[in-house]
Design an enzyme around this catalytic site. Structure first.
Site, PDB file in Angstrom:
ATOM      1  N   TYR A  53       0.849  -1.195   0.000  1.00  0.00           N
ATOM      2  CA  TYR A  53       0.000   0.000   0.000  1.00  0.00           C
ATOM      3  C   TYR A  53       0.878   1.236   0.000  1.00  0.00           C
ATOM      4  CZ  TYR A  53      -4.975  -0.663  -0.071  1.00  0.00           C
ATOM      5  OH  TYR A  53      -6.249  -0.883  -0.499  1.00  0.00           O
ATOM      6  N   GLU A  55      -0.459   4.811  -0.616  1.00  0.00           N
ATOM      7  CA  GLU A  55      -1.239   6.040  -0.852  1.00  0.00           C
ATOM      8  C   GLU A  55      -0.348   7.258  -0.642  1.00  0.00           C
ATOM      9  OE1 GLU A  55      -4.864   6.007   1.428  1.00  0.00           O
ATOM     10  OE2 GLU A  55      -5.535   4.186   0.424  1.00  0.00           O
ATOM     11  N   ASP A 199      -6.404  13.515 -25.142  1.00  0.00           N
ATOM     12  CA  ASP A 199      -6.380  12.129 -24.685  1.00  0.00           C
ATOM     13  C   ASP A 199      -5.743  11.347 -25.830  1.00  0.00           C
ATOM     14  OD1 ASP A 199      -6.946   9.454 -24.327  1.00  0.00           O
ATOM     15  OD2 ASP A 199      -9.062   9.730 -23.826  1.00  0.00           O
ATOM     16  N   THR A 225      -3.645   6.101 -21.931  1.00  0.00           N
ATOM     17  CA  THR A 225      -3.488   4.773 -21.356  1.00  0.00           C
ATOM     18  C   THR A 225      -2.098   4.305 -21.761  1.00  0.00           C
ATOM     19  OG1 THR A 225      -4.595   3.894 -23.314  1.00  0.00           O
ATOM     20  CG2 THR A 225      -5.917   4.066 -21.324  1.00  0.00           C
ATOM     21  N   LYS A 228      -1.860   0.634 -25.221  1.00  0.00           N
ATOM     22  CA  LYS A 228      -2.252   0.554 -26.642  1.00  0.00           C
ATOM     23  C   LYS A 228      -0.985   0.587 -27.504  1.00  0.00           C
ATOM     24  CE  LYS A 228      -6.927   2.191 -25.768  1.00  0.00           C
ATOM     25  NZ  LYS A 228      -7.057   2.896 -24.472  1.00  0.00           N
ATOM     26  N   ARG A 234      -1.745  -2.510 -18.640  1.00  0.00           N
ATOM     27  CA  ARG A 234      -3.018  -1.777 -18.574  1.00  0.00           C
ATOM     28  C   ARG A 234      -2.882  -0.711 -17.495  1.00  0.00           C
ATOM     29  NH1 ARG A 234      -6.269  -4.569 -21.846  1.00  0.00           N
ATOM     30  NH2 ARG A 234      -7.775  -2.907 -21.736  1.00  0.00           N
TER      31      ARG A 234
HETATM   32  N1  DSN Z   1     -11.822   0.946 -25.167  1.00  0.00           N
HETATM   33  C1  DSN Z   1     -10.776   1.647 -25.865  1.00  0.00           C
HETATM   34  C2  DSN Z   1     -10.801   1.395 -27.320  1.00  0.00           C
HETATM   35  O1  DSN Z   1     -11.019   0.253 -27.686  1.00  0.00           O
HETATM   36  O2  DSN Z   1     -10.564   2.280 -28.105  1.00  0.00           O
HETATM   37  C3  DSN Z   1     -10.785   3.101 -25.559  1.00  0.00           C
HETATM   38  O3  DSN Z   1     -10.583   3.285 -24.220  1.00  0.00           O
END
Ligand code: DSN
Length: 415
Positions: A53, A55, A199, A225, A228, A234
């Site tokens: 933990y 925080e 984003d 994120t 990708k 993730r």
């Molecule tokens: N769910 C994602 C996508 O497939 O583009 C976006 O967050």
């Protein structure tokens, strides 16, 4: 991939994980928001920081015993700052939605006006959709693409912004196949006095590698994120200008989240380290080369690609063609039976529902990680089109699946 303890202790879950690995290795994965992480990233994700933990932030924790976790988080921050040329980085957001939420919480009051792209034309739920917290808590005005070109019309956005007077304008999308002119967005924000946010979840790997314009140095805040095109675990990060750092950090913790997932922070650091290597630039360039080759091959097979092509890692295929073709749902289903994975997706000005829209979204991050090159895209396109033409014909789809499996053996990844 060694899962010896799991195999002994929980054969059911072990079996499912093996089956999922087999599916990933035997199929052609075209979902543009997915990728295959390295063995090193996988190992960091399954490691002992998960027990801790922490925080707070490095040097200011609410729990003892965080010396090592501080080092891990500081290294992740340092690498991410270097990768994107960012003034300030918060590596704690658990995923893209909480990252976006934290920025809104930091700079908007409830009910404030903001602008983001419509989900149906390439945005995201968290960019102001009415069923999402973003559309419920704020007055999000949605912009779209031009009907003719199916691309962003920056003048139209400026006019809309002048009329609506938003406090924040969001760019960056999940289903937009073209380059984003971030400099234009900065100008629009400056002209109307809006907070300038992007984003870049989908294109982060391309931005880090210099294959797409990187907005981080001159935007107020950028979320992404990490799983990708960036090819990490993730999770998500927020990058911002120093002047917004305190507010954004406070919005993440204690505003929204409790303890960060330290094993994921470690894996983020590993992935940023990988993305800082020269090989990653070649990977990102190859993603786009493959994507362009795949779009060409699909058009060569008689398919309509939204905006007639792509500049990034993804494209939208208009499978419905005003009733002359099949729906996106039918296409996704046929492809799945053939061992090819994509997602149904609306196309701009879609007249069908998002549950059974007019198109599919496909992309090249995974197949590029597996080592496919431009020359392989013809074969991929031919599998896709054959499967769509044979939708509903179980035997034909089974046969295609066999050929897909043989093809995929040429591109091994996990042992
Ligand atoms: N769910 C994602 C996508 O497939 O583009 C976006 O967050």
């Amino acid at each position: 991939m060694h899962l010896d303890y799991l195999k002994k202790q929980d054969p059911d879950i072990f079996k499912s994980i093996q089956e999922e690995k087999k599916r990933q290795m035997e199929g052609i994965e075209l979902i543009p928001s997915e990728n295959l992480v390295s063995q090193a990233v996988l190992e960091a994700m399954g490691s002992v920081p998960t027990n801790k933990y922490s925080e707070g932030y490095p040097g200011k924790r609410y729990y003892g015993g965080n010396e090592v976790i501080d080092d891990i988080e500081e290294l992740a921050i340092k690498r991410c700052r270097k990768l994107f040329n960012a003034q300030h980085v918060n590596v704690q957001p658990l995923s893209g939605s909480p990252a976006n939420m934290a920025v809104y919480f930091a700079v908007l009051e409830l009910g404030d006006t903001a602008m983001g792209m419509k989900l149906t034309e390439g945005g995201h739920l968290t960019h102001g959709h009415k069923v999402n917290f973003s559309g419920k808590l704020y007055r999000f005005v949605q912009y779209g693409v031009d009907r003719e070109t199916e691309m962003i019309d920056y003048d139209a956005i400026l006019q809309q912004a002048k009329k609506e007077n938003p406090k924040l304008i969001l760019s960056g999308y999940t289903a937009y196949p073209r380059k984003i002119n971030f400099k234009e967005f900065r100008k629009i924000c400056d002209e109307v006095g809006a907070f300038c946010m992007a984003d870049i979840a989908h294109i982060a790997g391309l931005c880090a590698a210099g294959v797409h314009e990187n907005p981080v140095p001159y935007f107020d805040a950028v979320t992404t994120t990490t799983h990708k095109t960036l090819r990490g675990p993730r999770g998500a990060v927020i990058m911002c200008r120093e002047e917004f750092a305190e507010k954004i950090d406070k919005a993440v913790f204690p505003g929204l989240q409790g303890g960060p997932h330290d094993q994921t922070t470690a894996a983020k650091a590993v992935a940023f380290g990988e993305a800082l290597k020269p090989e990653f630039k070649n990977y990102a360039k190859q993603i786009v080369k493959n994507s362009k080759a795949l779009a060409e091959a699909m058009m060569g097979e008689g398919q309509r690609i939204v905006s007639n092509g792509t500049d990034n890692h993804l494209m939208l295929v208009d499978t419905w063609m005003n009733g002359k073709g099949i729906t996106g749902k039918q296409a996704e289903h046929a492809l799945e039976k053939a061992g090819i994975y994509c997602n149904k997706n609306t196309i701009p000005f879609d007249t069908r529902s998002p549950w059974d829209p007019s198109g599919i979204r496909i992309g090249t991050p995974v197949i590029t990680t597996r080592g496919m090159k431009e020359k392989d895209m013809k074969e991929v396109a031919s599998f896709i089109v054959k499967a769509m033409k044979n939708h509903g014909n179980e035997n034909a789809l089974k046969k295609i699946r066999k050929n897909v499996t043989v093809f995929c053996k040429n591109f091994p990844f996990y042992k």
